[in-house]
Each structure stands twice: as structure tokens, then as C-alpha cells.
Design a protein around this motif. Structure first.
Motif, PDB file in Angstrom:
ATOM      1  N   THR A 102      18.705  70.624   4.130  1.00  0.00           N
ATOM      2  CA  THR A 102      18.385  71.957   4.640  1.00  0.00           C
ATOM      3  C   THR A 102      18.594  72.046   6.147  1.00  0.00           C
ATOM      4  O   THR A 102      18.841  73.130   6.665  1.00  0.00           O
ATOM      5  CB  THR A 102      16.941  72.327   4.293  1.00  0.00           C
ATOM      6  N   LYS A 103      18.525  70.934   6.853  1.00  0.00           N
ATOM      7  CA  LYS A 103      18.796  70.968   8.288  1.00  0.00           C
ATOM      8  C   LYS A 103      20.264  71.297   8.540  1.00  0.00           C
ATOM      9  O   LYS A 103      20.592  72.077   9.438  1.00  0.00           O
ATOM     10  CB  LYS A 103      18.429  69.626   8.918  1.00  0.00           C
ATOM     11  N   CYS A 104      21.160  70.729   7.737  1.00  0.00           N
ATOM     12  CA  CYS A 104      22.583  71.055   7.859  1.00  0.00           C
ATOM     13  C   CYS A 104      22.822  72.508   7.476  1.00  0.00           C
ATOM     14  O   CYS A 104      23.647  73.181   8.084  1.00  0.00           O
ATOM     15  CB  CYS A 104      23.425  70.137   6.975  1.00  0.00           C
ATOM     16  N   LYS A 151      20.725  74.970   7.864  1.00  0.00           N
ATOM     17  CA  LYS A 151      20.208  75.775   8.964  1.00  0.00           C
ATOM     18  C   LYS A 151      21.199  75.788  10.128  1.00  0.00           C
ATOM     19  O   LYS A 151      21.471  76.832  10.727  1.00  0.00           O
ATOM     20  CB  LYS A 151      18.861  75.220   9.413  1.00  0.00           C
ATOM     21  N   ASN A 152      21.767  74.632  10.448  1.00  0.00           N
ATOM     22  CA  ASN A 152      22.730  74.543  11.556  1.00  0.00           C
ATOM     23  C   ASN A 152      24.026  75.253  11.223  1.00  0.00           C
ATOM     24  O   ASN A 152      24.645  75.871  12.091  1.00  0.00           O
ATOM     25  CB  ASN A 152      23.002  73.081  11.908  1.00  0.00           C
ATOM     26  N   ALA A 153      24.460  75.196   9.969  1.00  0.00           N
ATOM     27  CA  ALA A 153      25.721  75.812   9.576  1.00  0.00           C
ATOM     28  C   ALA A 153      25.619  77.334   9.587  1.00  0.00           C
ATOM     29  O   ALA A 153      26.528  78.024  10.023  1.00  0.00           O
ATOM     30  CB  ALA A 153      26.137  75.314   8.208  1.00  0.00           C
ATOM     31  N   TYR A 154      24.498  77.863   9.088  1.00  0.00           N
ATOM     32  CA  TYR A 154      24.366  79.314   8.993  1.00  0.00           C
ATOM     33  C   TYR A 154      23.906  79.932  10.301  1.00  0.00           C
ATOM     34  O   TYR A 154      24.024  81.140  10.496  1.00  0.00           O
ATOM     35  CB  TYR A 154      23.404  79.689   7.867  1.00  0.00           C
ATOM     36  N   ALA A 155      23.393  79.145  11.236  1.00  0.00           N
ATOM     37  CA  ALA A 155      22.948  79.688  12.525  1.00  0.00           C
ATOM     38  C   ALA A 155      24.158  80.003  13.414  1.00  0.00           C
ATOM     39  O   ALA A 155      24.094  80.887  14.243  1.00  0.00           O
ATOM     40  CB  ALA A 155      22.032  78.692  13.227  1.00  0.00           C
ATOM     41  N   ALA A 156      25.238  79.237  13.231  1.00  0.00           N
ATOM     42  CA  ALA A 156      26.420  79.439  14.091  1.00  0.00           C
ATOM     43  C   ALA A 156      27.226  80.646  13.678  1.00  0.00           C
ATOM     44  O   ALA A 156      27.138  81.191  12.659  1.00  0.00           O
ATOM     45  CB  ALA A 156      27.299  78.205  14.046  1.00  0.00           C
ATOM     46  N   CYS A 204      25.881  65.040   6.736  1.00  0.00           N
ATOM     47  CA  CYS A 204      25.368  64.205   7.830  1.00  0.00           C
ATOM     48  C   CYS A 204      25.038  62.781   7.400  1.00  0.00           C
ATOM     49  O   CYS A 204      24.844  61.915   8.240  1.00  0.00           O
ATOM     50  CB  CYS A 204      24.131  64.856   8.456  1.00  0.00           C
TER      51      CYS A 204
END
Length: 73
Positions: free
Chosen positions: A64-66, A68-73, A8
Motif C-alpha cells: 500500500t505504500k507503493c 500511495k506513492n504511485a497515485y500521489a504523483a 519495492c
């Protein structure tokens, strides 16, 4: 090694660290006074993670925000 997320582009930011003294009015004092303002850096929380790109594992430094977003999908 730069402190920038490779997905990002999030990097360090500069913030003010405010030093105060005194007792708050709500607690019965005369109020808090600012005695100093100095600049500090806040760094992103970067982690080294293996990411598969085109079937090949690539090691990236991502925030860590990336993660979180990557593993949530």
C-alpha cells in the motif's frame, strides 16, 4: 505465492512479541515483568492492482505504500 511487493521488494520481517504481567509503577504497582518473548512475523499489506506497463495492463501484487506513492504523483 510469495508475500513480497513486486515493485519495492518489501517482504515479511520477524519481530519479538513480548508478554508482560503486573501493574505499572506509574499506576501504583511494583512494575511490569516480562514473562515471555516469542517470535512473530509481520507481513506487508499487499494488494492486487492493475498497472499499465507499455500500454498493456499487468496485474501486480504491491504494498500500500507503493500504491500511495504511485497515485500521489
Amino acid at each position: 505465492m510469495s508475500k513480497v511487493c513486486e515493485l519495492c521488494g518489501k517482504g515479511p520481517i520477524v519481530v519479538n512479541s513480548v508478554t508482560r504481567r503486573g501493574k505499572a509503577r506509574a499506576a501504583g504497582g511494583v512494575g511490569r515483568k516480562v514473562t515471555g518473548v516469542s517470535k512473530t512475523r509481520q507481513l506487508p499489506n499487499l494488494q492486487r492492482v492493475m498497472v499499465s506497463r507499455g500500454g498493456v495492463g499487468v496485474r501486480l501484487r504491491i504494498c500500500t505504500k507503493c500504491m500511495k506513492n504511485a497515485y500521489a504523483a
